[in-house]
Design an enzyme around this catalytic site. Sequence first.
Site, mmCIF file in Angstrom:
data_model
loop_
_atom_site.group_PDB
_atom_site.id
_atom_site.type_symbol
_atom_site.label_atom_id
_atom_site.label_comp_id
_atom_site.label_asym_id
_atom_site.label_seq_id
_atom_site.Cartn_x
_atom_site.Cartn_y
_atom_site.Cartn_z
ATOM 1 C CG HIS A 173 -2.735 -0.344 -7.381
ATOM 2 N ND1 HIS A 173 -3.152 0.345 -6.259
ATOM 3 C CD2 HIS A 173 -2.790 -1.662 -7.035
ATOM 4 C CE1 HIS A 173 -3.465 -0.515 -5.291
ATOM 5 N NE2 HIS A 173 -3.243 -1.734 -5.748
ATOM 6 N NE ARG B 34 -4.210 -1.558 0.038
ATOM 7 C CZ ARG B 34 -4.311 -2.615 -0.759
ATOM 8 N NH1 ARG B 34 -3.310 -2.913 -1.585
ATOM 9 N NH2 ARG B 34 -5.397 -3.368 -0.744
ATOM 10 C CD GLU C 235 -2.600 3.595 -5.881
ATOM 11 O OE1 GLU C 235 -3.610 2.973 -6.282
ATOM 12 O OE2 GLU C 235 -1.624 3.026 -5.359
#
Length: 314
Positions: free
Chosen positions: A282, A234, A263
Amino acid sequence: MKILLPDNTPLDPDLPPGVEAVRYSPSKPVPPEHHDAEILVSWGQSGSGSLADTAQALTRLRWVQSLAAGPDAVLAAGFADDVIITSGRGLHDRTVAEHALALTLAGLRRFPELAEARREHRWAREVGGVQALHPADRVTTLLGAHVLIWGFGGIGRTLARYLDALGAHVRGVARSAGERDGFPVVSEDDVDEELRNADVLVLILPSSPDTDHVLDAERLALLPSRAWVINVGRGSTVDEAALVAALEAGTLGGAGLDVFETEPLPADSPLWDAPNVIISPHSAGGRPVGVDELLSENLAAFVAGKPLRNVIER
């Protein structure tokens, strides 16, 4: 009994008698005619179909099966305390481990420099030809490299096996010390000493108050200047400002990042221009493996009133 299945991934679980499956779009609100669903399979909720909105709308919900490895988003959505929450732990072990390995190899094998040389149409002589295997100021291979994996769950143990096969010395970091799958694991209390010897630090940590900026300026300073940081956990676990400062000062070898504090990563983030940084959007997970098997097993258990796999204690 109604189960809502997201339409953004192929799913075909075995449905026990009396269970009706309905597809829904995770990017849109669940239609009112399906607010009576008792089971929700959560994956990629966004926009007007956010988990928080879904939690408020589905008042008859009894169980949420998240397909994400980490349960932080589901836990923060506001589902009632009596709703069972199960995670997708195990569904992403191989894909995320594969991506972490790719980021590591790309960094050690100097792919950022190769990409820059290609843009310049320049033969990168500094990368090719005769090279030292273990120069003092750079990690160039996993052969004999000391890799520290902070967060030694299923993904970490899978990655450890990949790294071991390529000749790395792997140690894990977890809440308690011991041995897992044949690899030594140290306690988080002893992580600072381990950082001093790490050629590669891989972070596979969840988002929580305890892990917020766990890799800060102080801990970055403990790493050797040749070390690479890989983050597939994370983004909140890394102090990005401190990371950029270390990269620009040359006190860190590089970073391979798949997750970020914000993000999508903002266009003005200094990470884009920091030296020796590999950025992926991601994309380490995103393709769960073995979903139908997990759903089928948990559905059968739920209908029968038996314990479910991957239950999150709240």
